[in-house]
Design a protein around this motif. Structure first.
Motif, PDB file in Angstrom:
ATOM      1  N   ASN A   1     -25.842  -4.557   3.831  1.00  0.00           N
ATOM      2  CA  ASN A   1     -26.270  -5.949   3.948  1.00  0.00           C
ATOM      3  C   ASN A   1     -25.138  -6.920   3.642  1.00  0.00           C
ATOM      4  OD1 ASN A   1     -28.890  -5.197   4.630  1.00  0.00           O
ATOM      5  ND2 ASN A   1     -29.605  -5.241   2.511  1.00  0.00           N
ATOM      6  N   LEU A   2     -24.093  -6.427   2.974  1.00  0.00           N
ATOM      7  CA  LEU A   2     -22.898  -7.227   2.694  1.00  0.00           C
ATOM      8  C   LEU A   2     -21.783  -6.938   3.694  1.00  0.00           C
ATOM      9  CD1 LEU A   2     -22.709  -6.669  -1.196  1.00  0.00           C
ATOM     10  CD2 LEU A   2     -23.577  -8.709  -0.027  1.00  0.00           C
ATOM     11  N   THR A   3     -22.086  -6.128   4.705  1.00  0.00           N
ATOM     12  CA  THR A   3     -21.089  -5.580   5.646  1.00  0.00           C
ATOM     13  C   THR A   3     -19.986  -4.843   4.889  1.00  0.00           C
ATOM     14  OG1 THR A   3     -19.716  -7.585   5.764  1.00  0.00           O
ATOM     15  CG2 THR A   3     -21.545  -7.384   7.345  1.00  0.00           C
ATOM     16  N   ALA A   4     -20.368  -4.198   3.791  1.00  0.00           N
ATOM     17  CA  ALA A   4     -19.395  -3.506   2.941  1.00  0.00           C
ATOM     18  C   ALA A   4     -19.398  -2.010   3.209  1.00  0.00           C
ATOM     19  CB  ALA A   4     -19.707  -3.760   1.469  1.00  0.00           C
ATOM     20  N   GLU A   5     -18.211  -1.441   3.198  1.00  0.00           N
ATOM     21  CA  GLU A   5     -18.024   0.001   3.339  1.00  0.00           C
ATOM     22  C   GLU A   5     -17.810   0.605   1.949  1.00  0.00           C
ATOM     23  OE1 GLU A   5     -14.460   3.062   4.723  1.00  0.00           O
ATOM     24  OE2 GLU A   5     -14.182   0.889   4.834  1.00  0.00           O
ATOM     25  N   PRO A   6     -18.701   1.509   1.480  1.00  0.00           N
ATOM     26  CA  PRO A   6     -18.467   2.164   0.192  1.00  0.00           C
ATOM     27  C   PRO A   6     -17.182   2.980   0.229  1.00  0.00           C
ATOM     28  CG  PRO A   6     -20.722   2.519   0.967  1.00  0.00           C
ATOM     29  CD  PRO A   6     -19.946   1.954   2.114  1.00  0.00           C
ATOM     30  N   VAL A   7     -16.443   2.993  -0.885  1.00  0.00           N
ATOM     31  CA  VAL A   7     -15.158   3.703  -0.903  1.00  0.00           C
ATOM     32  C   VAL A   7     -15.172   4.826  -1.940  1.00  0.00           C
ATOM     33  CG1 VAL A   7     -12.655   3.494  -1.167  1.00  0.00           C
ATOM     34  CG2 VAL A   7     -13.956   1.654  -0.076  1.00  0.00           C
ATOM     35  N   GLY A   8     -15.079   4.502  -3.210  1.00  0.00           N
ATOM     36  CA  GLY A   8     -15.053   5.525  -4.249  1.00  0.00           C
ATOM     37  C   GLY A   8     -13.724   6.257  -4.309  1.00  0.00           C
ATOM     38  N   GLY A   9     -13.762   7.496  -4.785  1.00  0.00           N
ATOM     39  CA  GLY A   9     -12.541   8.285  -4.955  1.00  0.00           C
ATOM     40  C   GLY A   9     -12.161   8.443  -6.411  1.00  0.00           C
ATOM     41  N   THR A  10     -11.063   9.134  -6.657  1.00  0.00           N
ATOM     42  CA  THR A  10     -10.613   9.426  -8.014  1.00  0.00           C
ATOM     43  C   THR A  10      -9.840   8.253  -8.614  1.00  0.00           C
ATOM     44  OG1 THR A  10      -8.488  10.333  -7.305  1.00  0.00           O
ATOM     45  CG2 THR A  10     -10.378  11.863  -7.374  1.00  0.00           C
ATOM     46  N   PRO A  11      -9.717   8.213  -9.954  1.00  0.00           N
ATOM     47  CA  PRO A  11      -8.862   7.186 -10.566  1.00  0.00           C
ATOM     48  C   PRO A  11      -7.416   7.278 -10.083  1.00  0.00           C
ATOM     49  CG  PRO A  11     -10.311   8.159 -12.213  1.00  0.00           C
ATOM     50  CD  PRO A  11     -10.460   8.987 -10.968  1.00  0.00           C
ATOM     51  N   GLN A  12      -6.944   8.493  -9.848  1.00  0.00           N
ATOM     52  CA  GLN A  12      -5.560   8.681  -9.399  1.00  0.00           C
ATOM     53  C   GLN A  12      -5.350   8.096  -7.993  1.00  0.00           C
ATOM     54  OE1 GLN A  12      -7.543  11.158 -10.642  1.00  0.00           O
ATOM     55  NE2 GLN A  12      -6.628  11.206 -12.692  1.00  0.00           N
ATOM     56  N   ALA A  13      -6.320   8.329  -7.105  1.00  0.00           N
ATOM     57  CA  ALA A  13      -6.227   7.779  -5.753  1.00  0.00           C
ATOM     58  C   ALA A  13      -6.328   6.254  -5.788  1.00  0.00           C
ATOM     59  CB  ALA A  13      -7.325   8.362  -4.870  1.00  0.00           C
ATOM     60  N   THR A  14      -7.145   5.745  -6.686  1.00  0.00           N
ATOM     61  CA  THR A  14      -7.294   4.294  -6.838  1.00  0.00           C
ATOM     62  C   THR A  14      -5.992   3.674  -7.325  1.00  0.00           C
ATOM     63  OG1 THR A  14      -9.631   4.607  -7.373  1.00  0.00           O
ATOM     64  CG2 THR A  14      -8.663   2.469  -7.898  1.00  0.00           C
ATOM     65  N   ALA A  15      -5.327   4.327  -8.271  1.00  0.00           N
ATOM     66  CA  ALA A  15      -4.039   3.832  -8.774  1.00  0.00           C
ATOM     67  C   ALA A  15      -3.006   3.774  -7.658  1.00  0.00           C
ATOM     68  CB  ALA A  15      -3.553   4.720  -9.913  1.00  0.00           C
ATOM     69  N   ALA A  16      -2.970   4.795  -6.809  1.00  0.00           N
ATOM     70  CA  ALA A  16      -2.024   4.824  -5.689  1.00  0.00           C
ATOM     71  C   ALA A  16      -2.336   3.702  -4.692  1.00  0.00           C
ATOM     72  CB  ALA A  16      -2.074   6.183  -4.995  1.00  0.00           C
ATOM     73  N   TYR A  17      -3.623   3.460  -4.470  1.00  0.00           N
ATOM     74  CA  TYR A  17      -4.048   2.395  -3.554  1.00  0.00           C
ATOM     75  C   TYR A  17      -3.625   1.035  -4.104  1.00  0.00           C
ATOM     76  CZ  TYR A  17      -7.185  -0.323  -0.534  1.00  0.00           C
ATOM     77  OH  TYR A  17      -7.702  -1.207   0.379  1.00  0.00           O
ATOM     78  N   PHE A  18      -3.815   0.827  -5.409  1.00  0.00           N
ATOM     79  CA  PHE A  18      -3.382  -0.422  -6.040  1.00  0.00           C
ATOM     80  C   PHE A  18      -1.887  -0.643  -5.822  1.00  0.00           C
ATOM     81  CE2 PHE A  18      -6.762  -1.086  -9.630  1.00  0.00           C
ATOM     82  CZ  PHE A  18      -7.749  -1.153  -8.673  1.00  0.00           C
ATOM     83  N   HIS A  19      -1.105   0.404  -5.988  1.00  0.00           N
ATOM     84  CA  HIS A  19       0.348   0.310  -5.826  1.00  0.00           C
ATOM     85  C   HIS A  19       0.703  -0.155  -4.411  1.00  0.00           C
ATOM     86  CE1 HIS A  19       4.400   1.882  -4.860  1.00  0.00           C
ATOM     87  NE2 HIS A  19       4.679   1.530  -6.106  1.00  0.00           N
ATOM     88  N   ASP A  20       0.048   0.432  -3.413  1.00  0.00           N
ATOM     89  CA  ASP A  20       0.313   0.051  -2.028  1.00  0.00           C
ATOM     90  C   ASP A  20      -0.108  -1.388  -1.761  1.00  0.00           C
ATOM     91  OD1 ASP A  20       1.259   2.589  -1.557  1.00  0.00           O
ATOM     92  OD2 ASP A  20      -0.586   3.323  -0.626  1.00  0.00           O
ATOM     93  N   GLU A  21      -1.227  -1.817  -2.361  1.00  0.00           N
ATOM     94  CA  GLU A  21      -1.727  -3.166  -2.147  1.00  0.00           C
ATOM     95  C   GLU A  21      -0.822  -4.218  -2.791  1.00  0.00           C
ATOM     96  OE1 GLU A  21      -5.086  -4.400  -0.508  1.00  0.00           O
ATOM     97  OE2 GLU A  21      -3.841  -2.917   0.512  1.00  0.00           O
ATOM     98  N   VAL A  22      -0.202  -3.891  -3.922  1.00  0.00           N
ATOM     99  CA  VAL A  22       0.760  -4.808  -4.540  1.00  0.00           C
ATOM    100  C   VAL A  22       1.859  -5.149  -3.539  1.00  0.00           C
ATOM    101  CG1 VAL A  22       2.554  -5.044  -6.294  1.00  0.00           C
ATOM    102  CG2 VAL A  22       0.334  -4.122  -6.934  1.00  0.00           C
ATOM    103  N   GLU A  23       2.393  -4.118  -2.881  1.00  0.00           N
ATOM    104  CA  GLU A  23       3.478  -4.317  -1.922  1.00  0.00           C
ATOM    105  C   GLU A  23       3.005  -5.062  -0.682  1.00  0.00           C
ATOM    106  OE1 GLU A  23       6.677  -3.699  -2.567  1.00  0.00           O
ATOM    107  OE2 GLU A  23       5.898  -3.200  -4.558  1.00  0.00           O
TER     108      GLU A  23
END
Length: 332
Positions: A296-318
């Motif tokens: 209803n929010l047009t949102a895609e659930p993601v989830g994953g491990t804390p380690q994968a989330t940390a790597a994603y944060f790093h890429d998003e910073v750049e």
């Protein structure tokens, strides 16, 4: 037998307590993680109520409170592009009872925009990305007659610097999405910063401003009610749920902007506590009712491990740093 003096007893006690903490520490932490939570968990949202940044963690808080048998509450602490609420969490006890739920700004963007922060975004402990929502170009139908991206660009060029653009605040993803659009379309819009999606959408509906680049979840009900006009989405392609709505990339090849919403813990939160929260979030995201509410929010659930989330944060910073530098984005 001579009784032990109180001084000797106190000295032995003072040695024994550190020893217990030293040798029993790991076992104590493990027990705390197994029992977590034993009291109310607070999730700080650094934006006002009403927008997707507020609604999404409320969906998970409701599910987690039933899962854990403890209250999970939302506290809105808006201000300074998410920095106010983020600082509250950063300085909280690292025990898992105060968490941060936020879109990109306080986690991966603001360190490249603000000259000084009273917390280090890189020290947050990532838990999981809850969901992703495509951004979109929406307009007040009475103020903007353009129905396509091409016509909107033509109108903006004819009214150089006069078209008012409501954003969630300086440095937010809606602001950076707007700056990216202006750079690629070679137009100039007038930035009108708000303190979150809710206030921005209210003024857009009222006609106080002309348009907005915001995550699609925020204005979706207003669009369905005919109070706002959806011109295009900022996902790489058209959305399956909105096949008749074009992507901005069809007019500006390569244009894409998706807002994600993540959960993080204060610096130095123990890994076993983080893992338990992560497990709860991932389980919630697999629940059909949660998925329906995300849809209803047009949102895609993601989830994953804390380690994968940390790597994603790093890429998003750049990624966002490149937008800030290339588009010469400042807070002025």
């Amino acid at each position: 037998m001579t009784p032990k003096s109180p001084v000797v007893s106190r000295r032995r006690l003072s040695w024994t307590l550190p020893a217990l903490l030293l040798f029993g520490g790991p076992a104590i932490l493990t027990a705390q993680a197994q029992n977590y939570p034993t009291r109310t968990v607070k999730i700080v949202v650094p934006f006002p109520a009403g927008g997707t940044a507020d609604v999404m963690p409320r969906i998970l808080a409701d599910w987690l409170s039933r899962k854990w048998g403890q209250a999970v509450i939302i506290e809105n602490r808006a201000g300074a592009g998410g920095n106010v609420g983020a600082e509250v969490v950063a300085k909280s006890d690292p025990d898992g009872y105060t968490l941060l739920a936020a879109p990109p700004p306080p986690l991966v963007i603001n360190q490249n925009l603000y000259l000084h922060l009273d917390f280090d975004p890189l020290q947050f402990v990532p838990i999981a990305v809850m969901g992703r929502v495509p951004n979109a170009l929406v307009a007040n139908p009475d103020r903007i007659k353009a129905g396509t991206v091409k016509d909107f660009i033509a109108y903006a060029k004819a009214n150089d610097g006069k078209v008012t653009d409501a954003t969630q605040g300086n440095g937010t993803t809606s602001h950076l999405t707007s700056e990216l659009f202006q750079m690629m379309a070679k137009v100039k819009l007038q930035n009108v910063p708000y303190r979150g999606s809710g206030p921005a959408m209210n003024d857009l509906v009222a006609g106080s401003v002309d348009c907005a680049f915001d995550n699609l979840g925020a204005p979706l009900q207003l669009i369905k009610a005919g109070r706002l006009k959806l011109i295009a989405v900022a996902s790489p392609q058209r959305l399956k749920s909105l096949p008749d709505v074009p992507a901005i990339a069809e007019t500006l090849p390569g244009f894409t902007s998706v807002t994600w919403f993540a959960m993080a813990a204060p610096p130095k939160t123990p890994a076993n506590v983080v893992d338990k929260i992560n497990a709860g979030v991932n389980e919630a995201l697999r629940d059909p009712d949660v998925q329906k509410r995300f849809a209803n929010l047009t949102a895609e659930p993601v989830g994953g491990t804390p380690q994968a989330t940390a790597a994603y944060f790093h890429d998003e910073v750049e990624r966002w740093k490149n937008v800030i530098v290339t588009a010469h984005v400042t807070l002025d």
